[in-house]
Design an enzyme around this catalytic site. Sequence first.
Site, PDB file in Angstrom:
ATOM      1  NE  ARG A   1      47.450   1.707  16.611  1.00  8.33           N
ATOM      2  CZ  ARG A   1      47.321   0.919  15.507  1.00  8.33           C
ATOM      3  NH1 ARG A   1      46.088   0.884  15.102  1.00  8.33           N
ATOM      4  NH2 ARG A   1      48.242   1.194  14.844  1.00  8.33           N
TER       5      ARG A   1
ATOM      6  CG  ASN B   1      50.173   3.626  11.886  1.00 15.08           C
ATOM      7  OD1 ASN B   1      49.575   3.252  10.778  1.00 15.08           O
ATOM      8  ND2 ASN B   1      49.840   4.061  13.049  1.00 15.08           N
TER       9      ASN B   1
ATOM     10  CG  ASP C   1      62.025   4.397  18.789  1.00 19.03           C
ATOM     11  OD1 ASP C   1      61.376   3.862  18.359  1.00 19.03           O
ATOM     12  OD2 ASP C   1      62.171   5.768  19.321  1.00 19.03           O
TER      13      ASP C   1
ATOM     14  CG  ASP D   1      57.074   7.152  16.275  1.00 16.87           C
ATOM     15  OD1 ASP D   1      56.741   7.758  15.382  1.00 16.87           O
ATOM     16  OD2 ASP D   1      56.169   6.047  16.498  1.00 16.87           O
TER      17      ASP D   1
ATOM     18  CG  ASP E   1      62.625   8.698  21.546  1.00 14.02           C
ATOM     19  OD1 ASP E   1      62.432   7.502  21.237  1.00 14.02           O
ATOM     20  OD2 ASP E   1      61.701   9.595  21.597  1.00 14.02           O
TER      21      ASP E   1
ATOM     22  N   GLY F   1      57.172   5.092  22.790  1.00 19.82           N
ATOM     23  CA  GLY F   1      57.586   3.665  22.943  1.00 19.82           C
ATOM     24  C   GLY F   1      56.466   2.550  23.163  1.00 19.82           C
TER      25      GLY F   1
ATOM     26  CB  SER G   1      54.761   2.884  15.055  1.00 20.57           C
ATOM     27  OG  SER G   1      53.699   3.248  14.313  1.00 20.57           O
TER      28      SER G   1
END
Length: 210
Positions: A48, A117, A8, A10, A169, A45, A115
């Site tokens: 958006r 991004n 993962d 972020d 996480d 996780g 994400s």
Amino acid sequence: MIKAVIFDLDGVIVSTDELHYQAWKKMADAHDIEFNHEINHRLRGVSRMASLEIILEKSSKLFSQEEKEVMATSKNKDYVSLLQSLSKKDILPHVKEVLMSLKDKGIRVAIGSSSKNAKLILKQIGLLELFDVIADGNDIIHSKPDPEIFVKAAEKLGISSNHCAVVEDAVAGIEAAKACGMLAIAIEDARKSNLADYKINDLRDILNLI
Ligand code: BG6
Ligand code: MG
């Protein structure tokens, strides 16, 4: 036998939590919606648009789909400009060392992130070239806990799910990994999940498991 590790992004490779917080906070303040770090924590996780829905739970006003799109787009514009400040110094502890050791062992490394991004973030922190495969929010319809992101990463790797491990996480990420039969390694908040195969305190612990 594990042939690939899907990370993962972020919260495992880099911490973008505070930047998401600042961008969502600006959007929430503009609409007079209560938003704090506790609510921000629930967005880990989560995609958006699903994050926006969680934030809107605190609003008494109903928003149309078009208004929601405008809110999410404006948040993302602010978030992307905050991402410009992200650099190598934001890489979480031991990430590089662990990635290099896995690669030395012939294990392939991938990103499985909700994400959209993800590539920009990896570019900012100088790790874009290090990963064999990147599966991100642009590749999927259903976000974690749906397994789609990890299934997509395994497909891109050309490795079957039972030969892949996931490092996460977020509890939703552990659920997603188990839903497609991968080995699930939990760090930080994901350690709360009772579905995790292993719970680690330090990213370097992966090297003892694989
Ligand atoms: C996840 C983050 O990686 O990406 C979430 O943990 C975020 O907090 C999600 O909402 C979507 O991110 P983006 O960059 O596509 O808005
Ligand atoms: Mg995460």
